[in-house]
Design a protein around this motif. Sequence first.
Motif, short mmCIF file in Angstrom:
data_model
loop_
_atom_site.label_atom_id
_atom_site.label_comp_id
_atom_site.label_asym_id
_atom_site.label_seq_id
_atom_site.Cartn_x
_atom_site.Cartn_y
_atom_site.Cartn_z
N ARG A 1 5.22 1.80 -8.46
CA ARG A 1 3.80 1.90 -8.86
C ARG A 1 3.64 2.97 -9.95
N ALA A 2 4.27 4.13 -9.77
CA ALA A 2 4.15 5.20 -10.75
C ALA A 2 4.76 4.80 -12.10
N ARG A 3 5.89 4.08 -12.06
CA ARG A 3 6.52 3.65 -13.31
C ARG A 3 5.61 2.71 -14.09
N GLN A 4 4.94 1.83 -13.38
CA GLN A 4 4.00 0.92 -14.05
C GLN A 4 2.90 1.70 -14.74
N ASP A 5 2.34 2.70 -14.04
CA ASP A 5 1.26 3.49 -14.62
C ASP A 5 1.75 4.34 -15.79
N GLU B 1 -2.10 11.84 -12.72
CA GLU B 1 -2.89 10.74 -12.17
C GLU B 1 -1.97 9.67 -11.57
N ALA B 2 -0.89 9.37 -12.26
CA ALA B 2 0.04 8.36 -11.76
C ALA B 2 0.65 8.79 -10.44
N ALA B 3 0.93 10.07 -10.30
CA ALA B 3 1.52 10.59 -9.06
C ALA B 3 0.57 10.38 -7.88
N LEU B 4 -0.67 10.77 -8.05
CA LEU B 4 -1.64 10.65 -6.95
C LEU B 4 -1.94 9.20 -6.62
N ALA B 5 -2.06 8.36 -7.65
CA ALA B 5 -2.37 6.94 -7.42
C ALA B 5 -1.25 6.24 -6.66
N ALA B 6 -0.01 6.71 -6.84
CA ALA B 6 1.12 6.08 -6.18
C ALA B 6 1.38 6.63 -4.79
N GLY B 7 0.69 7.72 -4.42
CA GLY B 7 0.85 8.27 -3.09
C GLY B 7 1.68 9.53 -3.01
N PHE B 8 2.11 10.05 -4.17
CA PHE B 8 2.85 11.32 -4.15
C PHE B 8 1.88 12.48 -3.93
N VAL B 9 2.40 13.56 -3.38
CA VAL B 9 1.55 14.71 -3.08
C VAL B 9 0.98 15.30 -4.36
N ASP B 10 1.81 15.42 -5.38
CA ASP B 10 1.38 15.96 -6.66
C ASP B 10 2.39 15.55 -7.73
N GLN B 11 2.19 16.03 -8.95
CA GLN B 11 3.07 15.64 -10.05
C GLN B 11 4.51 16.12 -9.82
N SER B 12 4.68 17.29 -9.26
CA SER B 12 6.03 17.80 -9.04
C SER B 12 6.79 16.94 -8.03
N HIS B 13 6.07 16.40 -7.05
CA HIS B 13 6.68 15.50 -6.07
C HIS B 13 7.19 14.23 -6.77
N LEU B 14 6.40 13.69 -7.67
CA LEU B 14 6.81 12.53 -8.45
C LEU B 14 8.01 12.89 -9.34
N THR B 15 7.92 14.04 -10.00
CA THR B 15 8.99 14.45 -10.92
C THR B 15 10.33 14.54 -10.21
N ALA C 1 12.41 12.87 -16.08
CA ALA C 1 11.09 13.30 -15.64
C ALA C 1 10.02 12.33 -16.15
N PRO C 2 8.78 12.42 -15.62
CA PRO C 2 7.73 11.48 -16.03
C PRO C 2 7.50 11.41 -17.54
N GLY C 3 7.47 12.57 -18.21
CA GLY C 3 7.23 12.55 -19.64
C GLY C 3 8.29 11.81 -20.40
N ARG C 4 9.54 12.03 -20.01
CA ARG C 4 10.65 11.33 -20.67
C ARG C 4 10.62 9.84 -20.36
N PHE C 5 10.26 9.50 -19.11
CA PHE C 5 10.15 8.09 -18.75
C PHE C 5 9.07 7.40 -19.58
N ALA C 6 7.92 8.06 -19.74
CA ALA C 6 6.84 7.47 -20.53
C ALA C 6 7.26 7.26 -21.97
N ARG C 7 8.01 8.22 -22.53
CA ARG C 7 8.49 8.05 -23.90
C ARG C 7 9.48 6.90 -24.00
N ALA D 1 0.84 -1.21 0.00
CA ALA D 1 0.00 0.00 0.00
C ALA D 1 0.88 1.25 0.00
N PRO D 2 1.65 1.47 -1.06
CA PRO D 2 2.52 2.66 -1.09
C PRO D 2 1.76 3.97 -1.15
N GLN D 3 0.49 3.90 -1.58
CA GLN D 3 -0.30 5.12 -1.68
C GLN D 3 -0.78 5.63 -0.32
#
Length: 283
Positions: A233-237, A246-260, A270-276, A189-191
Amino acid sequence: MLRGGAGTMGTYTHDRDWVRYDQPRRGIETLNAFFRGHAFDRHAHETLAVACTDSGVQRFRYRGRQHDSTCGGMIVLHPGEAHDGECGADDGFAYRMVYLDPSYGLELLREADLGPHLPFAPDPLTRDPHLGRAFAVLWDALGEPGERLRQDEALVRLWQSLAGNRARGQAVPSVSYRLARVRDALADAPQEHWSLDELAALAGMSRFAVCRAFRRAYGVPPYTYLLTCRLARARQDLAAGVPAAEAALAAGFVDQSHLTRNLKRRFGMAPGRFARAAAGVVG
């Protein structure tokens, strides 16, 4: 940019860092990257990580020591053990890494009567030719998505090599079931926004004791391990195309910048580059 099958060297540019990430099948992730300087901060994986340095000097700190892997060097990192990464020379370093689900390996080892524990490597660096060839075969096989049997055989060969490479008579570090309960709760339950009081209650230990014992057992404090689980979890999403916010919040991060911030510190992008990268777009 580095390309080509395992055991071969492609060409790559030195003008900027690049990363290629993939999930070729369930339970396996691959990373092919080039870094010129700092690559990632201290962290731990929930998987067994096996890597091959393809060029340059790959420097990392692990189990209290600094290690330098050069071209052809193999690296084996045990689940839950903290490490970082950076370039040890001016011209950068390139490497390939395979992240393996430890439960699959345990199943194979038990079937072969090779013991109830994961192979424990007292030294994370090796030039064992059997492990190097097994890694190359697996890397090649993972590049052919439709060849399931070939991949299965390559996985068995790699795990056999890992089991054969472990030190004879080397004890596998044991982990208290109490600490394992905390680790499993964070991973499942990382979120959740866990408190130290809750973790101490799970372990049946004082807050001070659980912090100290968890770090000794897994190489990182509980919060750092929780971040590792959230990033997984965020990497999978992200790899599945879920928007970064959405991936940031689902994984338990405060917001997208926290994930980034955390993704860049751990994986250099960053998330965009990871997704690419997960979609097969290199660079």
